[in-house]
Design an enzyme around this catalytic site. Structure first.
Site, PDB file in Angstrom:
ATOM      1  N   LYS A  35       0.347  -1.026   0.043  1.00  0.00           N
ATOM      2  CA  LYS A  35      -0.113  -0.094  -0.370  1.00  0.00           C
ATOM      3  C   LYS A  35       1.062   1.176   0.046  1.00  0.00           C
ATOM      4  CE  LYS A  35      -1.158  -0.189   4.700  1.00  0.00           C
ATOM      5  NZ  LYS A  35      -1.183   0.390   5.619  1.00  0.00           N
ATOM      6  N   ARG A 130     -10.109   0.303  14.700  1.00  0.00           N
ATOM      7  CA  ARG A 130     -10.123   1.073  13.518  1.00  0.00           C
ATOM      8  C   ARG A 130     -11.432   0.009  12.491  1.00  0.00           C
ATOM      9  NH1 ARG A 130      -4.180   1.787  10.987  1.00  0.00           N
ATOM     10  NH2 ARG A 130      -4.898  -0.375  10.280  1.00  0.00           N
ATOM     11  N   TYR A 256      18.498  29.561   9.208  1.00  0.00           N
ATOM     12  CA  TYR A 256      17.036  30.461   9.771  1.00  0.00           C
ATOM     13  C   TYR A 256      17.115  29.969  10.865  1.00  0.00           C
ATOM     14  CZ  TYR A 256      15.288  30.614   4.547  1.00  0.00           C
ATOM     15  OH  TYR A 256      15.328  31.034   3.689  1.00  0.00           O
ATOM     16  N   MET A 304      14.033  24.307   2.619  1.00  0.00           N
ATOM     17  CA  MET A 304      13.477  23.683   1.631  1.00  0.00           C
ATOM     18  C   MET A 304      14.205  23.284   0.779  1.00  0.00           C
ATOM     19  SD  MET A 304      10.792  24.883  -0.878  1.00  0.00           S
ATOM     20  CE  MET A 304       9.738  26.047   0.185  1.00  0.00           C
TER      21      MET A 304
END
Ligand SMILES: Cc1ncc(COP(=O)(O)O)c(C=O)c1O
Length: 364
Positions: A35, A130, A256, A304
């Site tokens: 999956k 679940r 940063y 990033m």
């Protein structure tokens, strides 16, 4: 030249890990859980390494179709079953096996027109809360399914919530056993943690195990045990290169928020990898990273497109040096993905699944 970041999927390691799972439950057949696009590895890319599985289990109908297009002719199991009635057409057409976890899915089956008898896995909610029928409703669901001409064979399954920790599987196992002991059909109970930690003590017959994360080389019970402890090999390497170097003096800060301050002269490398590549932003100073196969520490904040690394342990390193964010370096040294996940306060599942689409992936 493209940005130097790259992920590598290791087919031989996938195959090795699948064998490890099989060794832990030698009498069972193995569903390779693929999956979430094979836990971020890519179904098509992982397929070669996993083709010795007895079946593939997943959620998404598109992924099932992809497996069929790869010429897989063995069993495919939809772990959440059908989401709407027309999904049953595809199950009939492709011969997909499917989980049944609620009465609405039985209603859909009862209304489904097919010549093809369906193989279903009736799911018990034995405590995870679940999907699945609670034990007291399970036998009624079985009886309903058993009466349907659309159903060819019913297998029995449940899923453990705590196979990886001290709570263990005994309460759920007892609930499953008490409800199903006299029902016919194959059983499927164990995920990776249950397979590796509890196979020896499973009193219930287990016809199909369902290992996911172990197949992808991560310890299902990290940090109690490591992948190495379970004999698992990394199946995904995330690698990049140093694209810049800075010489710092005492008091200089990095990145940063200036979260890291050098306390003396220090050489740092700037690595072409950031959170937009799937490297977790929550990793802080001290997170391990390999430079030319040597363990170093990340310093400052993940941005990033870049992370920064203290090059003190590798004096010869500079622009172009190899960096391994997780996985195996070319000198064979392994940086377990579990270590990076821990540093980020998460699990390896999330890191694998979060590998960003912009990262080129190769298979070896
Ligand atoms: C029903 C079911 N079986 C098996 C697995 C595989 O679990 P793991 O990756 O922990 O082995 C999962 C994954 O969450 C699952 O949902």
């Amino acid at each position: 030249m493209p940005r130097p970041i790259q992920a590598t999927i290791h087919s031989a390691a996938l195959s090795h890990n699948l064998t490890r799972a099989r060794q832990a439950a030698p009498d069972a057949k193995v569903w390779a859980i693929v999956k979430a696009n094979a836990y971020g590895h890519g179904i098509a890319r992982a397929f070669d390494g996993l083709r010795s599985a007895d079946g593939f289990a997943l959620l998404d109908l598109n992924e099932a179709t992809e497996l069929c297009a790869l010429d897989w002719r063995g069993p495919i199991l939809l772990l959440e079953g059908c989401f709407e009635a027309r999904d049953l057409e595809l199950c009939s057409g492709l011969g997909l096996w499917h989980v049944v976890h609620c009465n609405e899915q039985i209603d859909m089956l009862a209304a489904h027109k097919t010549q093809q008898g369906h193989r279903v896995f009736l799911k018990m909610n034995s405590g995870m809360n679940r999907l699945g029928f609670k034990p007291e409703r399970y036998r009624a669901a079985w009886t309903r399914l058993n009466a349907l001409p659309q159903v060819d064979e019913i297998s029995l399954m449940t899923h453990f919530s705590d196979a990886d920790n001290g709570k263990g599987i005994s309460a759920q196992l007892a609930a499953f056993e008490a409800t199903t002991h006299d029902l016919p059909g194959e059983r499927s109970l164990s995920n990776s943690a249950a397979t590796l930690r509890h196979s020896g003590v499973l009193t219930t017959r287990s016809d199909w195990i369902r290992p996911g994360i172990a197949v992808y080389g991560s310890a299902p019970d990290c940090p109690a045990h490591s992948a190495e402890h379970w004999g698992l090999q990394p199946t995904m390497t995330l690698a990049s290169k140093i694209i810049g170097v800075q010489q710092l003096e005492a008091g200089d800060t990095v990145g940063y928020g200036s979260t890291f301050t050098a306390d003396g002269p220090l050489t740092i490398g700037i690595v072409a990898c950031g959170y937009a590549d799937g490297y977790p932003r929550h990793c802080a100073t001290g997170t391990p990273m390999l430079v030319n196969g040597v363990r170093c520490r990340m310093v400052g904040r993940v941005s990033m497109d870049m992370v920064t690394v203290d090059l003190s342990p590798v004096p010869g390193a500079g622009i172009g040096s190899d960096v391994t964010l997780w996985g195996r370096a070319s000198n064979g040294v392994v940086l377990p993905i579990d270590e990076i996940a821990q540093a980020a306060g998460t699990v390896a599942y999330e890191l694998m699944c979060a590998l960003a689409p912009r990262v080129p992936v190769v298979v070896d």
